[in-house]
Design an enzyme around this catalytic site. Structure first.
Site, PDB file in Angstrom:
ATOM      1  N   SER A 140       0.840  -1.210   0.000  1.00  0.00           N
ATOM      2  CA  SER A 140       0.000   0.000   0.000  1.00  0.00           C
ATOM      3  C   SER A 140       0.867   1.250   0.000  1.00  0.00           C
ATOM      4  O   SER A 140       1.995   1.245   0.511  1.00  0.00           O
ATOM      5  CB  SER A 140      -0.876   0.003   1.255  1.00  0.00           C
ATOM      6  OG  SER A 140      -1.529   1.241   1.394  1.00  0.00           O
TER       7      SER A 140
ATOM      8  N   TYR B 121      -1.022  -0.672  10.149  1.00  0.00           N
ATOM      9  CA  TYR B 121      -1.161  -1.015   8.720  1.00  0.00           C
ATOM     10  C   TYR B 121       0.093  -0.601   7.945  1.00  0.00           C
ATOM     11  O   TYR B 121       0.612  -1.370   7.117  1.00  0.00           O
ATOM     12  CB  TYR B 121      -2.409  -0.296   8.203  1.00  0.00           C
ATOM     13  CG  TYR B 121      -2.825  -0.592   6.785  1.00  0.00           C
ATOM     14  CD1 TYR B 121      -3.566  -1.730   6.466  1.00  0.00           C
ATOM     15  CD2 TYR B 121      -2.525   0.298   5.759  1.00  0.00           C
ATOM     16  CE1 TYR B 121      -3.975  -1.969   5.154  1.00  0.00           C
ATOM     17  CE2 TYR B 121      -2.933   0.070   4.457  1.00  0.00           C
ATOM     18  CZ  TYR B 121      -3.658  -1.066   4.153  1.00  0.00           C
ATOM     19  OH  TYR B 121      -4.069  -1.299   2.865  1.00  0.00           O
TER      20      TYR B 121
HETATM   21  P1  NAP Z   1     -11.635  -5.535   1.035  1.00  0.00           P
HETATM   22  O1  NAP Z   1     -12.607  -5.091  -0.022  1.00  0.00           O
HETATM   23  O2  NAP Z   1     -11.883  -5.181   2.453  1.00  0.00           O
HETATM   24  O3  NAP Z   1     -11.485  -7.137   0.892  1.00  0.00           O
HETATM   25  C1  NAP Z   1     -10.622  -7.814   1.771  1.00  0.00           C
HETATM   26  C2  NAP Z   1     -10.489  -9.245   1.338  1.00  0.00           C
HETATM   27  O4  NAP Z   1      -9.557  -9.884   2.218  1.00  0.00           O
HETATM   28  C3  NAP Z   1     -11.788 -10.030   1.435  1.00  0.00           C
HETATM   29  O5  NAP Z   1     -11.814 -10.940   0.358  1.00  0.00           O
HETATM   30  C4  NAP Z   1     -11.640 -10.768   2.770  1.00  0.00           C
HETATM   31  O6  NAP Z   1     -12.348 -12.003   2.830  1.00  0.00           O
HETATM   32  C5  NAP Z   1     -10.153 -11.044   2.780  1.00  0.00           C
HETATM   33  N1  NAP Z   1      -9.596 -11.287   4.105  1.00  0.00           N
HETATM   34  C6  NAP Z   1      -9.523 -10.440   5.154  1.00  0.00           C
HETATM   35  N2  NAP Z   1      -8.928 -11.037   6.209  1.00  0.00           N
HETATM   36  C7  NAP Z   1      -8.618 -12.293   5.810  1.00  0.00           C
HETATM   37  C8  NAP Z   1      -8.002 -13.412   6.437  1.00  0.00           C
HETATM   38  N3  NAP Z   1      -7.561 -13.351   7.702  1.00  0.00           N
HETATM   39  N4  NAP Z   1      -7.844 -14.557   5.726  1.00  0.00           N
HETATM   40  C9  NAP Z   1      -8.285 -14.644   4.433  1.00  0.00           C
HETATM   41  N5  NAP Z   1      -8.882 -13.616   3.786  1.00  0.00           N
HETATM   42  C10 NAP Z   1      -9.049 -12.467   4.461  1.00  0.00           C
HETATM   43  O7  NAP Z   1     -10.171  -4.992   0.717  1.00  0.00           O
HETATM   44  P2  NAP Z   1      -9.533  -4.407  -0.621  1.00  0.00           P
HETATM   45  O8  NAP Z   1      -9.700  -2.932  -0.612  1.00  0.00           O
HETATM   46  O9  NAP Z   1      -9.965  -5.199  -1.803  1.00  0.00           O
HETATM   47  O10 NAP Z   1      -7.992  -4.663  -0.296  1.00  0.00           O
HETATM   48  C11 NAP Z   1      -7.262  -5.768  -0.807  1.00  0.00           C
HETATM   49  C12 NAP Z   1      -5.802  -5.563  -0.491  1.00  0.00           C
HETATM   50  O11 NAP Z   1      -5.365  -4.328  -1.065  1.00  0.00           O
HETATM   51  C13 NAP Z   1      -5.486  -5.456   0.998  1.00  0.00           C
HETATM   52  O12 NAP Z   1      -4.253  -6.073   1.273  1.00  0.00           O
HETATM   53  C14 NAP Z   1      -5.379  -3.974   1.227  1.00  0.00           C
HETATM   54  O13 NAP Z   1      -4.569  -3.677   2.341  1.00  0.00           O
HETATM   55  C15 NAP Z   1      -4.748  -3.526  -0.071  1.00  0.00           C
HETATM   56  N6  NAP Z   1      -4.963  -2.127  -0.394  1.00  0.00           N
HETATM   57  C16 NAP Z   1      -6.197  -1.624  -0.586  1.00  0.00           C
HETATM   58  C17 NAP Z   1      -6.341  -0.277  -0.900  1.00  0.00           C
HETATM   59  C18 NAP Z   1      -7.681   0.353  -1.162  1.00  0.00           C
HETATM   60  O14 NAP Z   1      -7.725   1.579  -1.317  1.00  0.00           O
HETATM   61  N7  NAP Z   1      -8.763  -0.397  -1.230  1.00  0.00           N
HETATM   62  C19 NAP Z   1      -5.217   0.544  -0.984  1.00  0.00           C
HETATM   63  C20 NAP Z   1      -3.961  -0.006  -0.777  1.00  0.00           C
HETATM   64  C21 NAP Z   1      -3.851  -1.349  -0.488  1.00  0.00           C
HETATM   65  P3  NAP Z   1     -13.888 -12.090   3.346  1.00  0.00           P
HETATM   66  O15 NAP Z   1     -14.732 -11.608   2.175  1.00  0.00           O
HETATM   67  O16 NAP Z   1     -14.120 -13.522   3.649  1.00  0.00           O
HETATM   68  O17 NAP Z   1     -14.009 -11.196   4.526  1.00  0.00           O
END
Ligand code: NAP
Length: 241
Positions: A140, A153
């Site tokens: 990130s 984080y």
């Molecule tokens: P999200 O919509 O909140 O989705 C999170 C995903 O992770 C879901 O599929 C969830 O599964 C899964 N998850 C959470 N805890 C878990 C665990 N302990 N074991 C297995 N699966 C788990 O998040 P996102 O925005 O798509 O983010 C995805 C990645 O990108 C993350 O690493 C996040 O830090 C990174 N990121 C996101 C952003 C952003 O702006 N969105 C920016 C920078 C980095 P369930 O559906 O079963 O809960």
């Protein structure tokens, strides 16, 4: 068949990565922790387009669950390989550090950082034996620059960048590449509680990114065309550094 395992593939960026890697010809293993319905919907959409997809639920933060899931998958797929691993599962639990509870610190580190370690250790064995593999870690902007309220984080995501560089040097002789992708603000459940109208003014390109835009970079890194890129962190943030 060559499979791509995407942790946290049920929603947001992970779901977009699953759909995109299916178009690249990989069978898709959709990991999730709790949301079976969302994971099944991702699988159904991939299968409807003529590709292979299956669910593999486990908590990435649990060493035992990770090992058990790999054992059962390997047993049921003796002729298949996991060639691509996308460590995408992550959570945020923001608080100013002075008010942060120990649980908030440990849960975020366990999911993002320990999870990456447990899953990568298992997936690497086959890649090293077959002398081809792609490990792609979703970090990130927060891990590059540090954001207030996200010491947990930012620490986890910065550590992932360090591990990416170290592991890249370990496994390069076996033609396994290890890279990180560092998104800025991307539309997903994780950012749904943020004030997008106000935050997008900080982004030079003037908007949040789409999960599909992150997925396209991941697909490129997973391809043969990216064979000479390793140990790198690629930002996708609309110019917000
Ligand atoms: P999200 O919509 O909140 O989705 C999170 C995903 O992770 C879901 O599929 C969830 O599964 C899964 N998850 C959470 N805890 C878990 C665990 N302990 N074991 C297995 N699966 C788990 O998040 P996102 O925005 O798509 O983010 C995805 C990645 O990108 C993350 O690493 C996040 O830090 C990174 N990121 C996101 C952003 C952003 O702006 N969105 C920016 C920078 C980095 P369930 O559906 O079963 O809960």
């Amino acid at each position: 068949m060559n499979y791509a395992l995407v942790t946290g593939g049920s929603r947001g960026i992970g779901a977009a990565i699953c759909r995109r890697l299916a178009l690249s010809g990989f069978g898709i293993i959709i990991n999730y922790r709790a949301n079976r319905e969302a994971a099944q919907a991702v699988a159904d959409s991939i299968i409807a387009n003529g590709s292979a997809a299956e669910l593999l639920p486990f908590d990435v933060a649990s060493e035992q669950e990770v090992d058990a899931a790999f054992e059962s998958w390997e047993k049921s797929h003796p002729d298949d390989n996991i060639s691509v691993l996308v460590n995408n599962a992550g959570i945020r639990d923001d608080s100013l550090l002075i008010f942060m509870q120990s649980d908030q610190w440990h849960n975020v580190i366990r999911t993002s950082l320990d999870g990456m370690f447990f899953v990568t250790r298992r997936a690497l064995k086959g890649m090293l034996t077959r002398r081809w593999g792609r490990i792609i870690n979703i970090t990130s902007l927060s891990g590059l620059k540090g954001l207030p309220g996200q010491a947990n984080y930012s620490a986890a995501k910065a550590a992932i960048i360090g591990a990416t560089k170290a592991l890249a040097t370990e496994v390069a002789p076996r033609k396994v590449t290890v890279n990180a992708v560092a998104p800025g603000f991307i539309k997903s459940d994780m950012t749904a509680d943020l004030d997008e109208d106000s935050l997008k003014k900080q982004v030079p390109l003037g908007r949040f990114g789409e999960p599909e835009e992150v997925a396209d970079i991941v697909a490129f890194i997973a391809s043969d065309k990216a064979a000479y890129i390793t140990g790198e962190t690629i930002s996708i943030n609309g110019g917000l550094f």
